[in-house]
Design a protein around this motif. Structure first.
Motif, PDB file in Angstrom:
ATOM      1  N   ASN A 278      -0.427  11.235  -3.880  1.00 36.59           N
ATOM      2  CA  ASN A 278       0.358  11.457  -2.663  1.00 36.59           C
ATOM      3  C   ASN A 278      -0.509  11.344  -1.412  1.00 36.59           C
ATOM      4  N   TYR A 279      -1.715  11.953  -1.443  1.00 39.69           N
ATOM      5  CA  TYR A 279      -2.594  11.864  -0.271  1.00 39.69           C
ATOM      6  C   TYR A 279      -3.019  10.415  -0.016  1.00 39.69           C
ATOM      7  N   LEU A 280      -3.302   9.672  -1.096  1.00 41.68           N
ATOM      8  CA  LEU A 280      -3.647   8.251  -0.943  1.00 41.68           C
ATOM      9  C   LEU A 280      -2.458   7.475  -0.369  1.00 41.68           C
ATOM     10  N   GLY A 281      -1.257   7.821  -0.848  1.00 38.85           N
ATOM     11  CA  GLY A 281      -0.040   7.176  -0.347  1.00 38.85           C
ATOM     12  C   GLY A 281       0.178   7.461   1.129  1.00 38.85           C
ATOM     13  N   GLN A 282      -0.073   8.712   1.555  1.00 38.78           N
ATOM     14  CA  GLN A 282       0.061   9.045   2.982  1.00 38.78           C
ATOM     15  C   GLN A 282      -0.951   8.250   3.798  1.00 38.78           C
ATOM     16  N   GLY A 283      -2.179   8.104   3.218  1.00 41.12           N
ATOM     17  CA  GLY A 283      -3.205   7.303   3.896  1.00 41.12           C
ATOM     18  C   GLY A 283      -2.759   5.856   4.033  1.00 41.12           C
ATOM     19  N   ALA A 284      -2.168   5.305   2.957  1.00 37.86           N
ATOM     20  CA  ALA A 284      -1.682   3.917   2.979  1.00 37.86           C
ATOM     21  C   ALA A 284      -0.582   3.738   4.025  1.00 37.86           C
ATOM     22  N   LEU A 285       0.317   4.727   4.111  1.00 38.70           N
ATOM     23  CA  LEU A 285       1.402   4.669   5.106  1.00 38.70           C
ATOM     24  C   LEU A 285       0.828   4.643   6.521  1.00 38.70           C
ATOM     25  N   LEU A 286      -0.175   5.490   6.771  1.00 41.69           N
ATOM     26  CA  LEU A 286      -0.770   5.557   8.112  1.00 41.69           C
ATOM     27  C   LEU A 286      -1.515   4.267   8.461  1.00 41.69           C
ATOM     28  N   LEU A 287      -2.107   3.610   7.451  1.00 40.10           N
ATOM     29  CA  LEU A 287      -2.773   2.321   7.703  1.00 40.10           C
ATOM     30  C   LEU A 287      -1.752   1.287   8.192  1.00 40.10           C
ATOM     31  N   GLN A 288      -0.540   1.332   7.602  1.00 41.15           N
ATOM     32  CA  GLN A 288       0.510   0.368   7.961  1.00 41.15           C
ATOM     33  C   GLN A 288       1.245   0.770   9.225  1.00 41.15           C
ATOM     34  N   THR A 289       1.550   2.100   9.320  1.00 41.04           N
ATOM     35  CA  THR A 289       2.371   2.599  10.439  1.00 41.04           C
ATOM     36  C   THR A 289       1.697   3.822  11.062  1.00 41.04           C
ATOM     37  N   PRO A 290       0.743   3.627  11.971  1.00 48.28           N
ATOM     38  CA  PRO A 290       0.042   4.779  12.571  1.00 48.28           C
ATOM     39  C   PRO A 290       0.984   5.816  13.188  1.00 48.28           C
ATOM     40  N   ALA A 291       2.145   5.385  13.694  1.00 50.09           N
ATOM     41  CA  ALA A 291       3.090   6.321  14.338  1.00 50.09           C
ATOM     42  C   ALA A 291       3.653   7.337  13.350  1.00 50.09           C
ATOM     43  N   ALA A 292       3.551   7.028  12.045  1.00 49.66           N
ATOM     44  CA  ALA A 292       4.093   7.946  11.025  1.00 49.66           C
ATOM     45  C   ALA A 292       3.288   9.238  10.940  1.00 49.66           C
ATOM     46  N   ALA A 293       2.177   9.322  11.678  1.00 51.02           N
ATOM     47  CA  ALA A 293       1.331  10.531  11.644  1.00 51.02           C
ATOM     48  C   ALA A 293       2.093  11.783  12.080  1.00 51.02           C
ATOM     49  N   GLU A 294       3.224  11.599  12.807  1.00 52.69           N
ATOM     50  CA  GLU A 294       3.975  12.787  13.267  1.00 52.69           C
ATOM     51  C   GLU A 294       4.517  13.607  12.092  1.00 52.69           C
ATOM     52  N   ASN A 295       4.825  12.958  10.950  1.00 51.63           N
ATOM     53  CA  ASN A 295       5.234  13.693   9.747  1.00 51.63           C
ATOM     54  C   ASN A 295       5.116  12.764   8.533  1.00 51.63           C
ATOM     55  N   PRO A 296       3.863  12.440   8.125  1.00 53.96           N
ATOM     56  CA  PRO A 296       3.683  11.401   7.100  1.00 53.96           C
ATOM     57  C   PRO A 296       4.354  11.714   5.771  1.00 53.96           C
ATOM     58  N   PHE A 297       4.440  12.991   5.404  1.00 57.31           N
ATOM     59  CA  PHE A 297       5.013  13.318   4.085  1.00 57.31           C
ATOM     60  C   PHE A 297       6.461  12.839   3.986  1.00 57.31           C
TER      61      PHE A 297
END
Length: 641
Positions: A278-297
């Motif tokens: 899950n943490y790796l997946g959140q990292g992958a999401l942030l690499l693609q969509t930095p704006a998702a940092a507001e609530n990556p989970f």
């Protein structure tokens, strides 16, 4: 660890070891149960840990260096702190099956033979860890439930205003249901948490597949590069990264419920892989969509699946909160039995499971504090600032205590002990130091709670010690008393049990009874209840008996610190005092002390007054020892401390 109680309970450190055998359920069933209860807290960390790192009080730039650095730090923290320290080393330190700071303290004291030298400082460490634990107990339900319900904002923007009322309703319902007992609810926990962890892993895999390069973050060099690029920012970020390991203490504290092997297997085979995916997946999401940092989970899930995910996450946080509340009851019970807290009403909610208890006073106090936190801090990000200090403080203390254990009890070579202490004190010290920077933003709260709890625990412990010393000063030798009283007093039929906190001298209640009533029963039992530093005491060795002659008997009745005393039931099974005990012919005499604060050396006047207040509000010995209400006589006396 010997501390007496006014109405007849003392804590004893010299008992023989005993192994408590739990139920013989299959390893798989126990591992599923452990997933439900033990891993609730650490399992809900993905809801807020990554978000807090990138949009919290010390936000990081959402770029490859920081994403890889943070994921790397989280992975190696989980490997070193949870897997190596807790699962592989600390879980082996079981006090006859039980874990937690107080159980560890009792184990070291009993087994090390270093009681005199290490005693006072070890007791202080145990008490500080316990005090910090209560701060943690208040924050976990508040931050977990709030962070889950905040997921509603990712479903629909207008849902923001409903977050607080929904979170408060869930928390009130959770505390309200505690008196029913966790046995019925507990059966649902394991399956729900298994579904939750599978969803965690599935969402992670989905995003890792899109950005497989995120797997490079497992290389510890990314953590080193992150630290090298901006040391100060990396140090501050540790205060948020540590949120990924909150709940590690629960592995050890809940060991008594499931055992070491089920907890270890559940972690290594299921929970750790799911969390890391899950943490790796959140990292992958942030690499693609930095704006998702507001609530990556929550933003990991496709829009249509967000509402079901919010519901599942909320259920998981309720389970995590339940585990913490149950842990709080367990610690309160241990503290009462080990003489660190006044007697308090404890009710059993399961006829078959001794560990399932409910403590009304602790429950409602926790609920009030949790609701104050929710209203005071308002959102999970603000609470994240308060979270962490209690956890890292407890981890730091447990490393110190385990160091004593592995040297004095397990006899590790000195180089291995030094290596363990240097590595883990450095890691825990860095995390604790980083969290200290959060004190102005809310970290003061758990510290304030810990200070208040510490003052209460130490005041009670010291006050009891002083009270006992004053009572001893006025005590008459038992032999002299028996010789004079047996000839002068009128004997009446039946049995009198005088509860006394010390197994020497004449109980105050006996002196007062003879002075006012001028009679003695045919059989007089001087009974001391002693709580040992092992969780469960062997039933066959409960009684120590001494025949003092002329119908007088000295009896010591011993319990483990996880057991609930039931004096009448145990006396009925005892045949050592000249025949069985019939409750209709037995009277129990208790001494109730009224304390007078004085200028005598010992404690500050304000602490003496605090101790007197605690003594007045303690549960009566009659209820605590389950004495029959119509067979109890209480006699009062005044003591200056």
């Amino acid at each position: 660890m010997s501390a007496p109680d006014a109405a007849g309970a003392t804590v004893d450190a010299g008992a023989a070891p005993h192994h408590h055998h739990g139920s013989r359920q299959g390893l798989t069933a126990l591992a599923v149960g452990a997933i439900g209860v033990v891993y609730g807290d650490i399992g809900t960390s993905p809801l807020y840990a990554m978000k807090e790192v990138f949009v919290g009080h010390h936000p990081l730039a959402v770029d490859q260096l920081h994403i890889f650095g943070v994921v790397s730090l989280m992975f190696w923290s989980l490997m070193l702190i949870v897997t190596l320290k807790y699962v592989l080393i600390v879980l082996r330190a079981d006090n006859n099956g039980e874990g937690g700071s107080l159980a560890l303290l009792a184990l070291i004291q009993r087994r090390s033979g270093a009681g005199k030298r290490w005693g006072p400082s070890l007791v202080m460490l145990g008490v500080v860890a316990t005090a910090l634990f209560f701060g943690d107990c208040m924050i976990t339900p508040a931050i977990s439930v709030l962070s889950a319900v905040e997921g509603l904002a990712t479903v629909e923007q207008g849902f923001d205003s409903f977050v607080l009322p929904i979170a408060v309703t869930i928390l009130i319902a959770l505390f309200w249901l505690q008196s029913i007992g966790t046995a019925k609810v507990g059966r649902l926990f394991g399956p729900i948490m298994i579904v939750y962890f599978i969803v965690l892993a599935g969402m992670g895999l989905m995003h890792i597949a899109q950005r497989p390069d995120v797997l490079w973050a497992l290389n510890p060099m990314w953590a080193v590069r992150f630290a090298a690029s901006d040391g100060k920012l990396a140090f501050l970020a540790l205060g948020s990264v540590v949120l990924a390991v909150t709940g590690a203490e629960a592995l050890y504290a809940d060991m008594g419920h499931f055992g070491r092997r089920p907890i270890s297997y559940a972690w290594l085979g299921f929970v750790l892989p799911a969390l890391m995916l899950n943490y790796l997946g959140q990292g992958a999401l942030l690499l693609q969509t930095p704006a998702a940092a507001e609530n990556p989970f929550f933003l990991m899930a496709p829009e249509a699946w967000r509402l079901p995910l919010v519901i599942l996450a909320t259920m998981a946080t309720v389970i995590a909160s339940q585990a913490v509340i149950t842990g709080a009851y367990s610690v309160v019970q241990q503290a009462v039995q080990l003489g660190l807290m006044p007697r308090i009403r404890i009710t059993h909610t399961s006829a078959s499971e001794a560990g399932q208890i409910y403590i009304p006073a602790a429950n409602w106090a926790l609920m009030v504090m949790v609701l104050l936190l929710v209203f005071g801090f308002g959102e999970s990000s603000n609470l994240a600032a308060a979270y962490g200090i209690a956890v890292t403080g407890t981890m730091f203390i447990s490393t110190c205590m385990v160091g004593v254990l592995i040297r004095r009890v397990w006899h590790w070579p000195i180089w291995a002990v030094a290596l363990f202490e240097v590595v883990f004190l450095a890691i825990d010290g860095l995390y604790f130091g980083s969290n200290l920077t959060k004190v102005p933003d809310g970290g003061w709260f758990p510290l304030l709670v810990a200070i208040i709890v510490f003052v209460l625990l130490t005041t009670w412990s010291l006050g009891r010690k002083l009270m006992l010393e004053r009572m001893r000063e006025a005590a008459m030798p038992i032999k002299i008393f028996i010789d004079s009283a047996a000839t002068s007093a009128t004997r009446v039929s039946g049995t009198a049990v005088f509860m006394t906190s010390t197994p020497d001298g004449v109980p105050h209640a006996l002196l007062h009874n003879l002075k006012h009533n001028r009679v003695l029963h045919d059989r007089v039992i001087l009974l001391t209840v002693r709580v040992t530093d092992m969780p469960y005491f062997p039933v066959d060795d409960r009684f120590l008996h001494e025949d003092l002659g002329q119908g007088f008997h000295r009896v010591i009745l011993r319990y483990g610190f996880m057991e609930e005393p039931d004096v009448p039931a145990n006396l009925k099974s005892f045949r050592g005092c000249g025949g069985e005990f019939r409750m209709m012919d037995t009277s129990f005499f208790l001494s109730r002390q009224t304390l007078l604060a004085s200028e005598r050396p010992g404690m500050a006047i304000w602490r003496e007054k605090l101790f007197a207040w605690m003594l007045r509000n303690a549960e009566s010995a009659m209820e605590f020892f389950r004495l029959p209400t119509n067979r109890v006589v209480e006699l009062g006396s005044q003591i200056e401390i």
